[in-house]
Scaffold this active site. Structure first.
Site, PDB file in Angstrom:
ATOM      1  N   CYS A 166       4.588   9.314  -0.151  1.00 41.79           N
ATOM      2  CA  CYS A 166       3.174   9.695  -0.088  1.00 41.79           C
ATOM      3  C   CYS A 166       2.887  10.688  -1.213  1.00 41.79           C
ATOM      4  O   CYS A 166       3.637  11.642  -1.401  1.00 41.79           O
ATOM      5  CB  CYS A 166       2.867  10.330   1.271  1.00 41.79           C
ATOM      6  SG  CYS A 166       1.176  10.935   1.394  1.00 41.79           S
ATOM      7  N   ARG A 211       0.838  -1.210   0.000  1.00 40.11           N
ATOM      8  CA  ARG A 211       0.000   0.000   0.000  1.00 40.11           C
ATOM      9  C   ARG A 211       0.874   1.262   0.000  1.00 40.11           C
ATOM     10  O   ARG A 211       0.996   1.947  -1.005  1.00 40.11           O
ATOM     11  CB  ARG A 211      -0.945  -0.035   1.214  1.00 40.11           C
ATOM     12  CG  ARG A 211      -2.044   1.009   1.191  1.00 40.11           C
ATOM     13  CD  ARG A 211      -1.631   2.399   1.610  1.00 40.11           C
ATOM     14  NE  ARG A 211      -1.059   2.456   2.960  1.00 40.11           N
ATOM     15  CZ  ARG A 211      -0.507   3.547   3.464  1.00 40.11           C
ATOM     16  NH1 ARG A 211      -0.417   4.662   2.746  1.00 40.11           N
ATOM     17  NH2 ARG A 211       0.018   3.558   4.675  1.00 40.11           N
ATOM     18  N   ASP A 212       1.563   1.519   1.097  1.00 38.15           N
ATOM     19  CA  ASP A 212       2.344   2.760   1.191  1.00 38.15           C
ATOM     20  C   ASP A 212       3.486   2.732   0.171  1.00 38.15           C
ATOM     21  O   ASP A 212       3.842   3.754  -0.407  1.00 38.15           O
ATOM     22  CB  ASP A 212       2.912   2.897   2.619  1.00 38.15           C
ATOM     23  CG  ASP A 212       3.143   4.338   3.031  1.00 38.15           C
ATOM     24  OD1 ASP A 212       3.021   5.229   2.180  1.00 38.15           O
ATOM     25  OD2 ASP A 212       3.453   4.570   4.214  1.00 38.15           O
ATOM     26  N   HIS A 245       9.185   7.089   7.811  1.00 36.23           N
ATOM     27  CA  HIS A 245       9.752   7.148   6.452  1.00 36.23           C
ATOM     28  C   HIS A 245      11.238   7.494   6.597  1.00 36.23           C
ATOM     29  O   HIS A 245      11.664   8.055   7.598  1.00 36.23           O
ATOM     30  CB  HIS A 245       8.981   8.165   5.612  1.00 36.23           C
ATOM     31  CG  HIS A 245       7.630   7.642   5.185  1.00 36.23           C
ATOM     32  ND1 HIS A 245       7.374   7.194   3.910  1.00 36.23           N
ATOM     33  CD2 HIS A 245       6.482   7.461   5.883  1.00 36.23           C
ATOM     34  CE1 HIS A 245       6.112   6.769   3.834  1.00 36.23           C
ATOM     35  NE2 HIS A 245       5.553   6.919   5.017  1.00 36.23           N
ATOM     36  N   HIS A 268       5.685   4.598  12.548  1.00 38.01           N
ATOM     37  CA  HIS A 268       5.605   4.455  11.079  1.00 38.01           C
ATOM     38  C   HIS A 268       6.555   5.505  10.498  1.00 38.01           C
ATOM     39  O   HIS A 268       6.182   6.669  10.330  1.00 38.01           O
ATOM     40  CB  HIS A 268       4.149   4.697  10.655  1.00 38.01           C
ATOM     41  CG  HIS A 268       3.896   4.732   9.190  1.00 38.01           C
ATOM     42  ND1 HIS A 268       3.205   3.726   8.526  1.00 38.01           N
ATOM     43  CD2 HIS A 268       4.192   5.650   8.237  1.00 38.01           C
ATOM     44  CE1 HIS A 268       3.094   4.033   7.249  1.00 38.01           C
ATOM     45  NE2 HIS A 268       3.689   5.206   7.044  1.00 38.01           N
TER      46      HIS A 268
HETATM   47  P1  HMG Z   1     -13.268  14.262  -2.029  1.00 34.47           P
HETATM   48  O1  HMG Z   1     -13.023  14.661  -3.450  1.00 34.47           O
HETATM   49  O2  HMG Z   1     -13.442  15.328  -1.004  1.00 34.47           O
HETATM   50  O3  HMG Z   1     -14.462  13.189  -1.898  1.00 34.47           O
HETATM   51  O4  HMG Z   1     -12.060  13.332  -1.582  1.00 34.47           O
HETATM   52  P2  HMG Z   1     -15.994  13.279  -2.187  1.00 34.47           P
HETATM   53  O5  HMG Z   1     -16.672  12.560  -1.091  1.00 34.47           O
HETATM   54  O6  HMG Z   1     -16.409  14.692  -2.492  1.00 34.47           O
HETATM   55  O7  HMG Z   1     -16.148  12.413  -3.518  1.00 34.47           O
HETATM   56  C1  HMG Z   1     -15.560  12.835  -4.758  1.00 34.47           C
HETATM   57  C2  HMG Z   1     -15.492  11.647  -5.699  1.00 34.47           C
HETATM   58  O8  HMG Z   1     -14.669  10.614  -5.151  1.00 34.47           O
HETATM   59  C3  HMG Z   1     -16.850  10.994  -5.945  1.00 34.47           C
HETATM   60  O9  HMG Z   1     -16.775  10.454  -7.244  1.00 34.47           O
HETATM   61  C4  HMG Z   1     -16.857   9.873  -4.949  1.00 34.47           C
HETATM   62  O10 HMG Z   1     -17.726   8.828  -5.328  1.00 34.47           O
HETATM   63  C5  HMG Z   1     -15.413   9.411  -4.973  1.00 34.47           C
HETATM   64  P3  HMG Z   1     -17.466  11.183  -8.498  1.00 34.47           P
HETATM   65  O11 HMG Z   1     -18.919  11.262  -8.129  1.00 34.47           O
HETATM   66  O12 HMG Z   1     -16.818  12.549  -8.581  1.00 34.47           O
HETATM   67  O13 HMG Z   1     -17.133  10.282  -9.642  1.00 34.47           O
HETATM   68  N1  HMG Z   1     -15.013   8.763  -3.728  1.00 34.47           N
HETATM   69  C6  HMG Z   1     -14.429   7.547  -3.645  1.00 34.47           C
HETATM   70  N2  HMG Z   1     -14.110   6.641  -4.586  1.00 34.47           N
HETATM   71  C7  HMG Z   1     -13.546   5.498  -4.174  1.00 34.47           C
HETATM   72  N3  HMG Z   1     -13.280   5.215  -2.879  1.00 34.47           N
HETATM   73  C8  HMG Z   1     -13.591   6.098  -1.917  1.00 34.47           C
HETATM   74  C9  HMG Z   1     -14.195   7.315  -2.295  1.00 34.47           C
HETATM   75  N4  HMG Z   1     -14.619   8.385  -1.600  1.00 34.47           N
HETATM   76  C10 HMG Z   1     -15.108   9.270  -2.486  1.00 34.47           C
HETATM   77  N5  HMG Z   1     -13.316   5.807  -0.654  1.00 34.47           N
HETATM   78  C11 HMG Z   1     -11.225  11.494  -0.311  1.00 34.47           C
HETATM   79  C12 HMG Z   1     -11.986  12.808  -0.278  1.00 34.47           C
HETATM   80  C13 HMG Z   1     -10.943  11.135   1.123  1.00 34.47           C
HETATM   81  C14 HMG Z   1     -12.100  10.449  -0.977  1.00 34.47           C
HETATM   82  C15 HMG Z   1      -9.925  11.686  -1.130  1.00 34.47           C
HETATM   83  O14 HMG Z   1      -9.264  12.802  -0.649  1.00 34.47           O
HETATM   84  C16 HMG Z   1      -9.023  10.487  -1.055  1.00 34.47           C
HETATM   85  O15 HMG Z   1      -9.340   9.418  -1.553  1.00 34.47           O
HETATM   86  N6  HMG Z   1      -7.841  10.661  -0.444  1.00 34.47           N
HETATM   87  C17 HMG Z   1      -6.900   9.554  -0.248  1.00 34.47           C
HETATM   88  C18 HMG Z   1      -5.513  10.075  -0.224  1.00 34.47           C
HETATM   89  C19 HMG Z   1      -4.556   8.953   0.020  1.00 34.47           C
HETATM   90  O16 HMG Z   1      -4.851   7.792  -0.185  1.00 34.47           O
HETATM   91  N7  HMG Z   1      -3.335   9.330   0.463  1.00 34.47           N
HETATM   92  C20 HMG Z   1      -2.291   8.360   0.745  1.00 34.47           C
HETATM   93  C21 HMG Z   1      -2.540   7.541   1.969  1.00 34.47           C
HETATM   94  S1  HMG Z   1      -2.187   8.399   3.497  1.00 34.47           S
HETATM   95  C22 HMG Z   1      -0.509   8.128   3.733  1.00 34.47           C
HETATM   96  O17 HMG Z   1       0.163   7.664   2.869  1.00 34.47           O
HETATM   97  C23 HMG Z   1       0.076   8.390   5.101  1.00 34.47           C
HETATM   98  C24 HMG Z   1       0.287   7.118   5.912  1.00 34.47           C
HETATM   99  O18 HMG Z   1       1.141   6.224   5.223  1.00 34.47           O
HETATM  100  C25 HMG Z   1       0.949   7.467   7.263  1.00 34.47           C
HETATM  101  C26 HMG Z   1       2.176   8.380   7.119  1.00 34.47           C
HETATM  102  O19 HMG Z   1       3.121   8.044   6.385  1.00 34.47           O
HETATM  103  O20 HMG Z   1       2.149   9.414   7.780  1.00 34.47           O
HETATM  104  C27 HMG Z   1      -1.034   6.412   6.216  1.00 34.47           C
HETATM  105 MG    MG Z   2       3.358   6.366   5.175  1.00 29.39          MG
END
Ligand code: HMG
Ligand code: MG
Length: 305
Positions: free
Chosen positions: A240, A15-16, A209, A207
């Site tokens: 990320c 994933r990450d 990096h 966690h």
């Molecule tokens: P948004 O645009 O505000 O969402 O995004 P929305 O609710 O307004 O929906 C917009 C569109 O997205 C719609 O589709 C929804 O259906 C769809 P449309 O009608 O426009 O075609 N949608 C989804 N589709 C699939 N799965 C879903 C979903 N939710 C809405 N779950 C949202 C808000 C949270 C969805 C967006 O910002 C997002 O997906 N962000 C994810 C970012 C991400 O994955 N970042 C990396 C992981 S975090 C990380 O790496 C840190 C970590 O490792 C720890 C560290 O290192 O610190 C964990």
């Molecule tokens: Mg991370």
């Protein structure tokens, strides 16, 4: 404080490690990576993320990954879930563990999940409740615990506040993410000690990096204050999408080497782990990033010559 006698590693490579990969990574490659990680003895392998494919295209095949992986007895395959939509998809895909992900920095929260910290916690609350009803375990993440790519300094008390909120709503463990890998050992200790004043230490994980090469040192510092769960990514893969310039998590093989050297058993086969690191690096067209993988491979080649 004496070092913990047992340490658990949560593998986050699929994933990450892969979420920020620009080239197309076939689903079959992700599935085979997860198989190899299980074969090496990892008991928790974060498999994918049910997030918006527009935000993170590399995770668009989440349902397919979950439908195809071989699920080993005794191994957890958690998935990232940002909201109810992601939870419903994860549930339909047969996930038994999910992770919600918040941040200790307002700007990072906006950039990463398009809402404030307070809004994110309100968004997670029904997810955690629904997961509990479905007998699904929930892990929590706090990002930017040792610095934010947009805001700079992040206070340990801000980290502790979000960690507590996640714990209080029902996360069984809260993983503290040094998203940009800028932390150093003393700052890491201070951050953990602040979080542990709000959340029991045994419910916290590190966690880290490895952007500045400090992740192993930060793990050692964390062990010294009693932390015993660490996230890591095979081959040091990743970064990320919302933290430009941040490199991958600490490499799993580097962590295993450290722990073996400390006499702490991990149940992980280092040879198989390094083979998995070499394999996925080859699939991605690059050399393994970690020092331990490179050293291991070079030593084996020298012995075979
Ligand atoms: P948004 O645009 O505000 O969402 O995004 P929305 O609710 O307004 O929906 C917009 C569109 O997205 C719609 O589709 C929804 O259906 C769809 P449309 O009608 O426009 O075609 N949608 C989804 N589709 C699939 N799965 C879903 C979903 N939710 C809405 N779950 C949202 C808000 C949270 C969805 C967006 O910002 C997002 O997906 N962000 C994810 C970012 C991400 O994955 N970042 C990396 C992981 S975090 C990380 O790496 C840190 C970590 O490792 C720890 C560290 O290192 O610190 C964990
Ligand atoms: Mg991370």
């Amino acid at each position: 404080m004496a070092l913990p006698s047992k340490v658990r590693i949560v593998e986050v490579g699929p994933r990450d490690g892969l979420q920020n990969e620009k080239q197309d990574v076939p689903t079959a490659t992700k599935v085979e990576l997860i198989r190899r990680l299980g074969d090496a003895g990892l008991k928790s392998i974060e498999a994918t993320a049910f997030v918006s494919p527009r935000w993170v295209p590399q995770m668009a095949d989440a349902a397919e990954v979950m439908a195809t992986i071989e699920r080993r007895e005794g191994v957890a395959y958690p998935v990232l879930v940002p909201n109810m939509k992601g939870f419903e998809a994860a549930l339909a895909a047969g996930a038994k563990e999910i992770a919600v992900f918040g941040a200790a920095s307002e700007t990072f929260s906006q950039k990463n999940i398009n809402c404030s910290i307070a809004e994110s916690l309100e968004r997670f609350r029904p997810v955690v409740a629904a997961a509990k009803d479905a007998d699904i375990r929930v892990r929590g993440y706090v990002s930017c615990v040792l610095g934010c790519p947009y805001q700079g300094e992040v206070k340990p008390t801000a980290v502790a506040e979000v960690a507590w909120a996640l714990f209080d709503m029902g996360c069984y463990e809260v993983s503290l993410g040094d998203t940009i890998g800028s932390g150093t050992p003393e700052a890491t200790k201070a951050m953990i000690e602040a979080a542990a004043r709000r959340v029991p230490l045994k419910m916290l994980a590190g966690h880290y990096h490895d952007t500045y090469g400090m992740a192993v040192a930060n793990i050692y510092a964390s062990l010294e204050v009693g932390l015993s769960v660490f996230d890591a990514a095979i081959g040091g893969l990743g970064g990320c999408p919302y933290a430009a310039g941040a490199s991958g998590n600490v490499a799993t093989e580097d962590v295993v080497w450290l722990l073996q050297g400390l006499g702490l058993s991990t149940g992980i086969d280092l040879d198989k782990l390094v083979e998995a690191a070499a394999w996925i690096s080859q699939q991605l067209g690059r050399e393994p990033q970690s020092k331990v993988a490179r050293a291991h491979i070079a030593r084996k080649a020298a012995l075979a010559a």
